[in-house]
Each structure stands twice: as C-alpha cells, then as structure tokens.
Design an enzyme around this catalytic site. Structure first.
Site, PDB file in Angstrom:
ATOM      1  N   HIS A 186       7.055  -1.866  -0.882  1.00 11.22           N
ATOM      2  CA  HIS A 186       7.439  -2.210  -2.266  1.00 11.22           C
ATOM      3  C   HIS A 186       6.341  -3.038  -2.924  1.00 11.22           C
ATOM      4  O   HIS A 186       6.495  -4.228  -3.167  1.00 11.22           O
ATOM      5  CB  HIS A 186       8.778  -2.947  -2.281  1.00 11.22           C
ATOM      6  CG  HIS A 186       9.942  -2.049  -2.005  1.00 11.22           C
ATOM      7  ND1 HIS A 186      10.607  -2.019  -0.801  1.00 11.22           N
ATOM      8  CD2 HIS A 186      10.534  -1.098  -2.782  1.00 11.22           C
ATOM      9  CE1 HIS A 186      11.577  -1.116  -0.853  1.00 11.22           C
ATOM     10  NE2 HIS A 186      11.551  -0.543  -2.039  1.00 11.22           N
TER      11      HIS A 186
ATOM     12  N   ALA B 191       2.613  -2.623  -5.730  1.00 12.40           N
ATOM     13  CA  ALA B 191       2.226  -1.995  -7.004  1.00 12.40           C
ATOM     14  C   ALA B 191       1.842  -0.523  -6.836  1.00 12.40           C
ATOM     15  O   ALA B 191       1.949   0.256  -7.786  1.00 12.40           O
ATOM     16  CB  ALA B 191       1.070  -2.774  -7.621  1.00 12.40           C
TER      17      ALA B 191
ATOM     18  N   ASP C  60      10.573  -2.069  -9.560  1.00 13.76           N
ATOM     19  CA  ASP C  60      10.693  -2.893  -8.338  1.00 13.76           C
ATOM     20  C   ASP C  60       9.943  -4.218  -8.488  1.00 13.76           C
ATOM     21  O   ASP C  60       9.500  -4.814  -7.490  1.00 13.76           O
ATOM     22  CB  ASP C  60      10.127  -2.140  -7.122  1.00 13.76           C
ATOM     23  CG  ASP C  60      11.157  -1.215  -6.476  1.00 13.76           C
ATOM     24  OD1 ASP C  60      12.355  -1.529  -6.542  1.00 13.76           O
ATOM     25  OD2 ASP C  60      10.757  -0.181  -5.913  1.00 13.76           O
TER      26      ASP C  60
HETATM   27 ZN   LIG Z   1      11.187   1.786  -5.875  1.00 10.42          ZN
END
Ligand SMILES: [Zn+2]
Length: 499
Positions: free
Chosen positions: A218, A220, A259
């Site tokens: 999770h 960039a 996210d």
């Molecule tokens: Zn995601």
C-alpha cells in the site's frame, strides 16, 4: 540540485466549455455523511443489515477473512476500553520505520496532538527532521534518457500491460505525480476546471509523500497502478462516451488518493489494538474513511478547489468520499449484488448522474483489485508484495501476542494459496460482472489473465507440495480443479489493447 523532471506544458489555447462549468452544480450527491463529523448512525445500522454473513456463503466468508470487522463490532463499541486495553501500547506509526529511525518519542501528549494534525507519513518525516536525521536524498538524479523513456511510456498509458514498476523507476519514484498530472492534462481538466498549476503540483506532491514508501504494497506505486487501471476502464467505450469531465476528474483523484496514508495494517488490527482511528470511525470503514479525510485535508490545505463555489467544492469532496469508501473490501457483496441486479434488469442508464457515479464506484473497485488481471510478470510481483505486507502484520501480531489475522500467518499460508482464494472468491465474481457490463477485448483479456495466473499459482503450489511431500504425493490444493493445466508466463497472451 537539479529538478528531476519538468512540468508539462498546458494547452492554454482551448476555451473552457461553459456547459461543463455550469453542469457541476447539477450533479446529485448520494453520500449523506458529514465531512469530518461522526458517521451517521442510521448509515451504520443500514450497512450492518445489508450484508449477509451466512457461513455457507464462501465469498462473504473469504471477504470476512480478508478484513471485515463488523462481526467483531457486534460485541459492542466500547471506547472506554481504550484506556485500559493491554494493546494500547502498539502504535502503527512505528510499524514500518527502519531501524535507523531510532525510537519515537510519541508518548508526550502535546506531541501526540501535533501528530494527529499531520498524516502519519509526514509525522515520520517531520520527527526525523526534529531529531536531526537528514532527509534521504535520492541515490540518482534522472538524466534526459530516463525522462524520455518515461515520456514514451506515457504515450501508451492506456495499454493493459503498462509496467508501472518500470515507470516508477524511470520517474525516480514519482510515478503517481507524473501519471496523474499527465492524465489530468490529457483530458484537458486543468484548464477546464481552471486549476492553479502550482496548487495542483503541491497537492500531488503531498499525496505521493503521504503514501508510506515503507509499505511493501500500500504505497504510491499501488496508487499509480490503480490510477492507470482506472484510466483504462474510463476509456472503455460504454464509459468514455458518457462520463462528464467532472466524473473523470473525480475518478482520477479518487484513484490517486484511495489508499492515502495507509498504515500497512488492516482494519481488524486497528480495532484490536484500540487505535484511535478505529474509535473515531466507530470500527466502520476505518481505513477508507481515513484515506478520504486525508485527501480532503490535502485538498483544503492546498486550496486546489478554493476558486470553486463552496457548494461545488463540498460536493466534490463528498463524491470523492463516496468513491473511496466503495473500495472497502468488506462491502464487496453490497456493490456486487447491486451491480448484478442492474445488469439482470438491464436498467443502467449512463445519462443518469447517480448511475454514472455507481459505475465509477464499480470501476474504482475493479481498478483496486485488478492485480490478478494483469500479465503474470506484473501480477506475480503485486502478489508477493501484498503477501509480504500481510506477513509483516502477522509477525507484529505474534510479537505482541495478538490473535494472528487469517491471511497474515506466514506459517499457515503461501502467496499461492492466498492468491487462489482471492481470485476465486473476490476477483473473478467482480470481473465476471464487469465483463457483462463492458463486453470488450480488454475485459476478455483480463478474464484470460485471471484464469492463467490462477493456473500458474496452482502449478507452483503443486510443485511445492510435491517437493515437500515426495514425488508420489498428489496435489492436495482444494483449488486444483481451477488450476488444472498450470501455465508458464510464456503461455499468457498479451492483452488486446496493448500493441
Ligand atoms: Zn488500494
């Protein structure tokens, strides 16, 4: 210090179509929750009631294994336990800090108050600076060759075999900024919405920085990958001809921020460690609410939409939230059932703003979990990264004598069995419906990759079990049927759109 890459030149010669600007006020907004406020209790009860967790329902069961916590939350929401809970000492801000970061001094209450104003990622950066630890300087500055290659890749940004890992290397770790800016410009959205280029630049830099580069999955690059997939889906004929500029802007921003500031652990972890975010959002879409509010924080901090009427700006923020909240995997069945019902009744109307918004939610959900639909070479890397993150969480749970989350125990799972379960119960059902909606070469390519990737994981599992148990042992994987005829990467066809 040289600047690594240049801002693209804006197409300033095109006029702003008036109908686009005037349409913004006419969009309806379905989200009823208030910004920065506590979740609406009515919404909570509706959502709890909307999902069936019948133990015979394999999909629901698997989703629950992956991260749903509402079963736990039925025990009761007890904020008063916070002060006495033995696990309170675990602070996920320290989960992925490198040993060189030293100890954090997060105990003093004035400092803690400051932390909460910042994203966790920026807190870590600022605390390193405060302790006199210099910021890490990139090892290499890109020369023109790299920039040129990255630019070449952007010419094929709509191809399904787009290698986001390579693109991230070519942009010196700036894939999210570069890709999002390119797509916003390609659609002419910067001039259409009269976005201030410096504010936009600052916003994207902060978005990218607020992803945790220490997270194996999770981070960039995942956000950039989802943004690229979202672009591919929005380019599909059925959506391309109906989406408004506002829809496209929201779709891209939601993908880029979906996210934001992800801590690298899942919602059950935050709940069982009594993290304040779990308390704040009442154990309900804790991470997704945090991603959304973090994105809104950056929009307001940079003033990206400050030139718009306040009502339009608030509506954009709400729509952004509605898209990001749709990525909560524990709500998969809600969305899938609704999508299936619409397709069965053939009543999706792309001229209807709320239907288009629902389709954007479905597109973002598909983009978020499309790793198994990518060619094997890319898909395998994502599978290993996400498993790495799961297992890191499992290690922390073991260390602190917490119950280990089902897919996070490295002794009980392998990349292959996690992936086969995920593909069977989560990815395939979603993409089967997506293919009914958008029956294109891209959709069939994605379905083909799912089948072949699953077969490849099945073949690897059989190989591992035969090595472990001896040559006479038959494969015992329950998904063997699906994995019959395992393949190598060479057998996997390239997608239809890539050329
Ligand atoms: Zn995601």
């Amino acid at each position: 210090m040289e600047v690594c890459y240049q801002l693209p030149v804006l197409p300033l010669d095109r006029p702003v179509p008036k109908h686009v600007l005037s349409r913004r006020g006419a969009i309806s907004f379905s989200s009823s929750s208030s910004l920065f406020g506590a979740p609406d209790p009515r919404q909570l009860s509706q959502r709890r009631g909307a999902i069936s967790y019948d133990s015979s329902d394999q999909t629901a069961l698997y989703i629950r294994m992956l991260g749903d916590v509402r079963v736990r939350s039925q025990v009761g929401f007890e904020p008063e336990r916070r002060s006495s809970h033995p696990y309170l000492c675990i602070d996920f801000r320290t989960l992925h800090t490198r040993p060189s970061s030293g100890s954090t001094s997060a105990d003093s209450s004035p400092e803690r108050r400051v932390h909460r104003l910042l994203s966790f990622q920026r807190y870590l950066h600022s605390s390193r600076l405060l302790r006199g630890i210099p910021q890490q300087i990139p090892l290499h500055i890109l020369d023109e060759d790299y920039t040129g290659q990255a630019r070449c890749m952007l010419e094929k940004v709509g191809t399904w075999n787009f290698d986001i890992f390579l693109f991230d290397r070519l942009t010196n770790g700036n894939s999210l900024i570069t890709l999002t800016l390119h797509l916003l410009n390609q659609y002419g959205l910067v001039e259409l919405f009269q976005l201030d280029m410096l504010k936009l630049w600052r916003f994207l830099v902060m978005v990218q920085e607020d992803y945790h580069s220490d997270n194996p999955y999770h981070n960039a690059v995942h956000a950039a990958d989802v943004t690229q997939a979202m672009y591919c889906f929005m380019q599909e004929p059925i959506l391309a001809k109906s989406l408004t500029s506002c829809d496209i802007l929201l779709g891209l921003l939601a993908a880029a921020t979906h996210d934001l500031d992800h801590p690298g652990v899942n919602q059950p972890f935050l709940i069982k460690t009594d993290h304040y975010l779990a308390t704040l959002y009442r154990n309900n879409s804790v991470l997704e609410n945090h991603h959304w509010k973090s994105a809104v924080g950056l929009l307001r901090e940079t003033g990206l939409f400050s030139h718009l009427p306040a009502e339009d700006s608030l509506n954009m923020e709400r729509e952004l939230g509605s898209l990001i909240l749709a990525t909560d995997i524990s709500r998969q069945n809600d969305y899938l059932c609704r999508f299936r019902r619409h397709l069965d009744q053939d009543n999706l109307c792309v001229s209807n703003a709320s239907h288009r918004h629902f389709l954007l939610q479905m597109a973002l959900k598909c983009a978020d979990i499309c790793n198994p639909c990518r060619p094997w070479e890319l898909s395998k890397q994502w599978s290993e990264k996400v498993t790495d993150e799961f297992f890191q969480q499992g290690d922390i749970e073991k260390k602190h004598k917490l119950e280990v989350s089902p897919v996070c125990d490295r002794e009980m799972n392998t990349v292959g069995n996690i992936q086969i379960g995920f593909m069977t119960y989560v990815v395939e059902p979603l993409f089967a419906e997506w293919t009914r909606f958008s029956d294109t070469r891209l959709s069939h390519t994605m379905m083909g990759h799912i089948r072949l990737n699953k077969a490849s994981w099945g073949a690897l599992l059989r190989e591992q079990s035969s090595v472990a148990e001896g040559p006479s042992s038959p494969g015992t994987d329950p998904e063997d049927g699906a994995a019959t005829g395992g393949s190598s990467s060479k057998e996997i066809p390239q997608g239809s759109r890539e050329s």
